[in-house]
Scaffold this motif. Sequence first.
Motif, PDB file in Angstrom:
ATOM      1  N   ASP A   1     -42.747  63.066 -26.126  1.00  0.00           N
ATOM      2  CA  ASP A   1     -42.575  62.946 -24.681  1.00  0.00           C
ATOM      3  C   ASP A   1     -41.939  64.210 -24.114  1.00  0.00           C
ATOM      4  O   ASP A   1     -42.424  64.804 -23.144  1.00  0.00           O
ATOM      5  CB  ASP A   1     -41.718  61.711 -24.390  1.00  0.00           C
TER       6      ASP A   1
ATOM      7  N   GLN B   1     -49.538  57.368 -23.315  1.00  0.00           N
ATOM      8  CA  GLN B   1     -48.392  58.266 -23.414  1.00  0.00           C
ATOM      9  C   GLN B   1     -48.033  58.930 -22.094  1.00  0.00           C
ATOM     10  O   GLN B   1     -46.864  59.191 -21.828  1.00  0.00           O
ATOM     11  CB  GLN B   1     -48.663  59.352 -24.474  1.00  0.00           C
ATOM     12  N   ALA B   2     -49.035  59.274 -21.276  1.00  0.00           N
ATOM     13  CA  ALA B   2     -48.767  60.064 -20.082  1.00  0.00           C
ATOM     14  C   ALA B   2     -48.525  59.243 -18.825  1.00  0.00           C
ATOM     15  O   ALA B   2     -48.114  59.790 -17.804  1.00  0.00           O
ATOM     16  CB  ALA B   2     -49.932  61.032 -19.835  1.00  0.00           C
TER      17      ALA B   2
ATOM     18  N   ASP C   1     -54.113  64.820 -28.734  1.00  0.00           N
ATOM     19  CA  ASP C   1     -55.399  64.921 -28.047  1.00  0.00           C
ATOM     20  C   ASP C   1     -56.503  65.277 -29.030  1.00  0.00           C
ATOM     21  O   ASP C   1     -57.669  64.921 -28.818  1.00  0.00           O
ATOM     22  CB  ASP C   1     -55.325  65.995 -26.957  1.00  0.00           C
TER      23      ASP C   1
ATOM     24  N   GLY D   1     -45.773  63.883 -18.601  1.00  0.00           N
ATOM     25  CA  GLY D   1     -46.028  65.240 -19.061  1.00  0.00           C
ATOM     26  C   GLY D   1     -47.488  65.609 -19.021  1.00  0.00           C
ATOM     27  O   GLY D   1     -48.365  64.761 -18.994  1.00  0.00           O
ATOM     28  N   HIS D   2     -47.725  66.920 -18.989  1.00  0.00           N
ATOM     29  CA  HIS D   2     -49.093  67.411 -18.901  1.00  0.00           C
ATOM     30  C   HIS D   2     -49.498  68.205 -20.132  1.00  0.00           C
ATOM     31  O   HIS D   2     -50.650  68.559 -20.285  1.00  0.00           O
ATOM     32  CB  HIS D   2     -49.223  68.320 -17.672  1.00  0.00           C
ATOM     33  N   GLY D   3     -48.554  68.544 -21.001  1.00  0.00           N
ATOM     34  CA  GLY D   3     -48.873  69.368 -22.166  1.00  0.00           C
ATOM     35  C   GLY D   3     -49.835  68.669 -23.115  1.00  0.00           C
ATOM     36  O   GLY D   3     -49.825  67.445 -23.239  1.00  0.00           O
ATOM     37  N   ARG D   4     -50.672  69.470 -23.770  1.00  0.00           N
ATOM     38  CA  ARG D   4     -51.605  68.918 -24.759  1.00  0.00           C
ATOM     39  C   ARG D   4     -50.932  68.853 -26.123  1.00  0.00           C
ATOM     40  O   ARG D   4     -50.018  69.635 -26.431  1.00  0.00           O
ATOM     41  CB  ARG D   4     -52.857  69.798 -24.859  1.00  0.00           C
ATOM     42  N   VAL D   5     -51.387  67.913 -26.960  1.00  0.00           N
ATOM     43  CA  VAL D   5     -50.843  67.743 -28.312  1.00  0.00           C
ATOM     44  C   VAL D   5     -51.963  67.941 -29.318  1.00  0.00           C
ATOM     45  O   VAL D   5     -53.025  67.317 -29.218  1.00  0.00           O
ATOM     46  CB  VAL D   5     -50.195  66.352 -28.498  1.00  0.00           C
TER      47      VAL D   5
ATOM     48  N   ARG E   1     -44.335  67.278 -24.300  1.00  0.00           N
ATOM     49  CA  ARG E   1     -45.368  67.267 -23.253  1.00  0.00           C
ATOM     50  C   ARG E   1     -44.794  67.723 -21.916  1.00  0.00           C
ATOM     51  O   ARG E   1     -45.462  68.410 -21.141  1.00  0.00           O
ATOM     52  CB  ARG E   1     -45.953  65.860 -23.102  1.00  0.00           C
ATOM     53  N   ARG E   2     -43.558  67.310 -21.627  1.00  0.00           N
ATOM     54  CA  ARG E   2     -42.970  67.656 -20.338  1.00  0.00           C
ATOM     55  C   ARG E   2     -42.510  69.107 -20.273  1.00  0.00           C
ATOM     56  O   ARG E   2     -42.548  69.719 -19.208  1.00  0.00           O
ATOM     57  CB  ARG E   2     -41.798  66.715 -20.028  1.00  0.00           C
TER      58      ARG E   2
END
Length: 349
Positions: free
Chosen positions: A217, A36-37, A246, A109-113, A220-221
């Motif tokens: 997507d 995904q990233a 995650d 993106g760097h955000g966690r899910v 996360r961004r």
Amino acid sequence: MTADEELLEELLRIAAAGGSELDLAPDAAAARPRYQAAPLVLIGVDQARVALRAALPRRPRVVLVGRSSAYGGDPWALAEALGAEHVAMLPAAEGWLAERFAERLPSLGHGRVLGVVGGRGGAGASVLATALAVTAKRAGLRTLLVDGDPLGGGLDLVMGWEEIDGLRWPALSQADGRIDATALVGALPNRGGLVVLSWDRGELVGLPPEAMAATMDAGRRACDLVVVDLPRRFDEAAVVALQAADRVYLVVPAELRATAAAGRIAALARVHCTDLALIVRGPTPGRLGARDIAESLHMPLAGTLRPEPALSRSLEKGEAPASKGRGPLAVLCQRLVSELTGTSMAAAA
């Protein structure tokens, strides 16, 4: 993603010319954690059908690559099935690929899910998902709360936000590809760094997996944390969210039948997310212990929830769960958010 050594050798040479490095995944299992990233994904035609069977999530910037001399079929049919935006057959596409490698594309993106799913109906997954998002916002994290359950009644009701203007899922159900992250945050109901994407009470529409992938997507961004309330029946959109997560928490009431039902949910979820943990909710009418439940489900125990009578009254008044930062639910959420993001919860205490 390829096991074709000759193709890999060609791609490594082209990537080096473009000043990029390749991260090799020989199969879908190896690709999934990074899928995904990654700024750009190349799937070799030798692994295309494997990727289809693995149900990798739809995402932008996917290229189907191969060697013309080694493939005699129609690559565009495979590309369409995969959701790939481009087909690059070598040697003809060498120049085009070199340009892509030289573009210095940013990470997606760097955000966690974080996903939450109930072991049975009424387990409290929606309340926990909402409380996690509220807690993250109180800690200063930009947070997106996603309602992944079209039959759940709408998380805007759990938040007490049903009167707040903004887009709901029906308006985004046709989204595919890349969504402008800033535009998404501005268009959804939001307050002070917390954004909610919920269902409304209108006509039920289908949610394509492409729309969920585009939302994950963008989330996360744009955000530090994305919390997804998942349905217990995993449709294609839910599978996309699971694969993007995650970590997923399975909420199970401390009851025998609920534990048996949760075993089925856990087995399905493990196919798409390897980081699965258990939240056990009391009371325990049959004295079934949380650790006993965790052992029977072969899952790590992430926490327990004691009964909180005041919580139901607060929800009926339109108060979001954990909004005051007190009580068993709030304390648990503070710990869970801290563990996932590394953020100090002092601000939420």
